[in-house]
Write a protein that holds these residues in place. Structure first.
Motif, PDB file in Angstrom:
ATOM      1  N   ALA A 246       0.778  -1.376  -0.069  1.00  0.00           N
ATOM      2  CA  ALA A 246       0.115   0.060  -0.111  1.00  0.00           C
ATOM      3  C   ALA A 246       1.015   1.107   0.022  1.00  0.00           C
ATOM      4  CB  ALA A 246      -0.855   0.147   1.014  1.00  0.00           C
ATOM      5  N   VAL A 247       1.933   1.179   0.853  1.00  0.00           N
ATOM      6  CA  VAL A 247       2.879   2.414   0.857  1.00  0.00           C
ATOM      7  C   VAL A 247       3.465   2.632  -0.703  1.00  0.00           C
ATOM      8  CG1 VAL A 247       4.921   3.150   1.711  1.00  0.00           C
ATOM      9  CG2 VAL A 247       3.077   2.222   3.318  1.00  0.00           C
ATOM     10  N   LEU A 250       0.692   4.159  -2.733  1.00  0.00           N
ATOM     11  CA  LEU A 250       0.614   5.599  -2.427  1.00  0.00           C
ATOM     12  C   LEU A 250       1.679   6.329  -3.117  1.00  0.00           C
ATOM     13  CD1 LEU A 250      -0.953   5.180   1.037  1.00  0.00           C
ATOM     14  CD2 LEU A 250      -2.228   5.762  -1.084  1.00  0.00           C
ATOM     15  N   GLY A 253       1.713   7.423  -6.253  1.00  0.00           N
ATOM     16  CA  GLY A 253       0.605   8.335  -6.844  1.00  0.00           C
ATOM     17  C   GLY A 253       1.344   9.875  -6.796  1.00  0.00           C
ATOM     18  N   CYS A 254       2.639   9.867  -6.387  1.00  0.00           N
ATOM     19  CA  CYS A 254       3.181  11.361  -6.212  1.00  0.00           C
ATOM     20  C   CYS A 254       3.735  11.572  -7.725  1.00  0.00           C
ATOM     21  CB  CYS A 254       4.371  11.392  -5.459  1.00  0.00           C
ATOM     22  SG  CYS A 254       3.750  11.513  -3.482  1.00  0.00           S
ATOM     23  N   LEU A 284      -3.605  11.797  -1.207  1.00  0.00           N
ATOM     24  CA  LEU A 284      -2.603  10.363  -0.824  1.00  0.00           C
ATOM     25  C   LEU A 284      -2.691  10.369   0.440  1.00  0.00           C
ATOM     26  CD1 LEU A 284      -0.219  10.629  -3.839  1.00  0.00           C
ATOM     27  CD2 LEU A 284      -2.121   8.956  -3.437  1.00  0.00           C
ATOM     28  N   THR A 287      -5.975   9.096   2.126  1.00  0.00           N
ATOM     29  CA  THR A 287      -6.019   7.960   1.792  1.00  0.00           C
ATOM     30  C   THR A 287      -5.293   6.875   2.713  1.00  0.00           C
ATOM     31  OG1 THR A 287      -6.417   8.377  -0.354  1.00  0.00           O
ATOM     32  CG2 THR A 287      -6.146   6.166  -0.121  1.00  0.00           C
ATOM     33  N   ALA A 288      -3.852   7.222   2.947  1.00  0.00           N
ATOM     34  CA  ALA A 288      -3.275   6.485   3.819  1.00  0.00           C
ATOM     35  C   ALA A 288      -3.948   6.344   5.223  1.00  0.00           C
ATOM     36  CB  ALA A 288      -1.891   7.058   3.716  1.00  0.00           C
ATOM     37  N   LEU A 291      -6.223   3.301   4.668  1.00  0.00           N
ATOM     38  CA  LEU A 291      -5.678   2.319   3.725  1.00  0.00           C
ATOM     39  C   LEU A 291      -4.717   1.385   4.463  1.00  0.00           C
ATOM     40  CD1 LEU A 291      -5.894   0.524   1.265  1.00  0.00           C
ATOM     41  CD2 LEU A 291      -4.244   2.149   0.120  1.00  0.00           C
ATOM     42  N   SER A 316     -13.034   4.503   0.347  1.00  0.00           N
ATOM     43  CA  SER A 316     -12.971   5.059  -1.027  1.00  0.00           C
ATOM     44  C   SER A 316     -13.790   6.441  -1.433  1.00  0.00           C
ATOM     45  CB  SER A 316     -13.462   3.759  -2.007  1.00  0.00           C
ATOM     46  OG  SER A 316     -12.758   2.672  -1.759  1.00  0.00           O
ATOM     47  N   SER A 319     -11.529   8.996  -0.154  1.00  0.00           N
ATOM     48  CA  SER A 319     -10.640   9.160  -1.061  1.00  0.00           C
ATOM     49  C   SER A 319     -11.136   9.941  -2.095  1.00  0.00           C
ATOM     50  CB  SER A 319      -9.807   8.213  -1.213  1.00  0.00           C
ATOM     51  OG  SER A 319      -9.391   7.655  -0.179  1.00  0.00           O
TER      52      SER A 319
END
Length: 454
Positions: A246-247, A250, A253-254, A284, A287-288, A291, A316, A319
């Motif tokens: 997951a990390v 995410l 995403g950057c 993000l 979301t973390a 998540l 979701s 987010s």
């Protein structure tokens, strides 16, 4: 200029065109094939104040190449500026430049490439997929380790790897190193093995001469137990692998947001500053918050547990709201809407607006102003956000003329927020730039314009 680079590279220009060479490459380009020269501005290290400048050669066919020279590692290198201007002067004389002004491309402008960000995004997503693929295997391994039982005399030799074998040993010496070096336990006479890698804390706890018991499972030492000290080998938990996946997703995403912003601004001039990706980073991070705990608590049941499915659905939606907000916050506002605004009624009370004149003037000496105050008197530059007009410098509205309003360009994005617009003013023949948020700039420009005739 980098003198070491000047030894191995050379750039020459004459009436016929441009010639440049390095140790491995040599090329000659006629002026008719050159579309423009641009300055490439970048920082060698993230967050570093030191900037490096180079020259980009833009060809008529759209290809671009960073010239080996000139180079500068100082923002005030007059020799670099003179060399760039000499190249542009020759181009104006013997060629046909596409742009009348010097385009400055930085990491924050639309002309910066996006292939690197896309590659990083793909690499992080691949790592996330690999970590997610290992999560079920980690869950199975952890379950098998926890359920393993001690071997008995009746256990066949072929199956002893699946049960626990206890072997006595004595520690000869220890080596405790940190943070990056390994720590070791050495055993007397090299039995049952010469040494074992352990944590720094375990190497400090055990002492030479300690009698210990080693627990072996699947031909690996999983546990060292002594008088008052126990070391257990770290067994990756499925939650750890799921959180890592997951990390990484995410984190992907950057650079993904950077690619999105560049695609969104692909029709902008190369030197226009793009909106900051921080709103997407905030989405993000939000979301973390839901998540990562979900992945840790339900690493292998994300699609089968009713609790996990409900958690995912609620998270979701949150987010989605974050990303919709980020999308709107990073929209590219056209400055034409600012220039077309009509003159409003005079401000009744003092209003303090964050704004900056980017040039040194008599009303903005040494760039001291951070705000402009409107209403209850003439517009003035002040070095604070109010209240009051302490240290205010009156703006000579009568000698200012608004020429143009545009988005930030090139290195301007390093001194003002990327969402601000720039008003180009004429101050009795001298060009002056005023930067502010679009709505605030509209209000300020209205005060700088003469009142309409009655």
């Amino acid at each position: 200029m980098d003198r070491g680079l000047a030894v191995t590279a050379r750039v020459d220009a004459d009436t016929y065109g441009l010639r440049f060479r390095t140790l491995l490459h040599r090329r000659s380009v006629p002026w008719r094939d050159i579309a423009d020269f641009r300055v490439r501005l970048y920082h060698k290290n993230i967050g570093s104040a030191r900037e490096t400048r180079g020259v980009i050669l833009v060809l008529r066919d759209g290809h671009k190449r960073l010239l080996p020279l000139p180079r500068s590692s100082s923002p005030d290198n007059q020799d670099f500026d003179a060399r760039v201007e000499a190249l542009r002067a020759l181009h104006r004389r013997y060629g046909t430049p596409e742009s009348g002004h010097l385009v400055v491309v930085s990491n924050r402008t639309a002309g910066r490439g996006w292939v690197g960000s896309l590659s990083l995004c793909a690499l992080l997503l691949a790592g996330a997929g690999l970590s997610a693929w290992f999560a079920p295997a980690a869950a199975s391994y952890q379950h098998e380790w926890r359920s393993a039982t001690p071997c008995t005399a009746a256990t066949p030799a072929a199956q002893r790897g699946e049960c626990l074998t206890t072997i006595p040993a004595r520690i000869a010496r220890t080596e405790a190193h940190r943070p990056k070096k390994y720590s070791w336990l050495y055993f007397t006479d090299g039995r049952p093995l010469e040494r074992l890698e352990v944590s720094y804390e375990a190497a400090q706890d055990f002492q030479a001469g300690d009698a210990v018991e080693l627990t072996v499972w699947r031909h690996h030492v999983m546990k060292v137990a002594g008088a008052g000290h126990v070391w257990n080998k770290h067994v990756p938990a499925p939650g750890d692998m799921s959180v890592l996946a997951a990390v990484l997703a995410l984190a992907a995403g950057c650079p993904g947001a950077l690619v999105l912003l560049r695609l969104r601004g692909r029709r902008l001039p190369d030197d226009e500053v793009l909106p900051s990706a921080l709103p997407f980073a905030g989405a993000l991070a939000g979301t973390a918050l839901w998540l990562l705990p979900l992945c840790y608590l339900h690493p292998t049941t994300l699609l089968s547990s009713h609790v996990a499915i409900g958690w995912e659905a609620a998270g979701s939606l949150v987010s989605l709201a974050f990303f919709v907000w980020a999308w709107r916050a990073t929209r590219i506002r056209a400055p034409e809407a600012v220039t077309a605004a009509a003159r409003p009624v005079k401000e009744e009370h003092e209003v303090f607006l964050a704004a900056r004149f980017l040039e040194h003037t008599d009303y903005n000496p040494h760039g001291f102003g951070t705000h402009i105050v409107l209403g209850d008197g003439s517009p003035a530059v002040i070095p604070h956000s109010g209240p009051g007009r302490f240290a205010a410098k009156r703006i000579p509205v009568e000698r200012l003329t608004v020429k143009n309003v545009r988005r930030a360009r090139g290195s301007e994005g390093d001194i003002v927020p990327s969402s601000w617009h720039i008003a180009e003013l004429d101050d009795a023949g001298e060009p002056v730039r005023l930067a502010a948020a679009p709505a605030d700039l509209t209000r300020i420009i209205r005060e700088l314009r003469p009142a309409p005739a009655q």
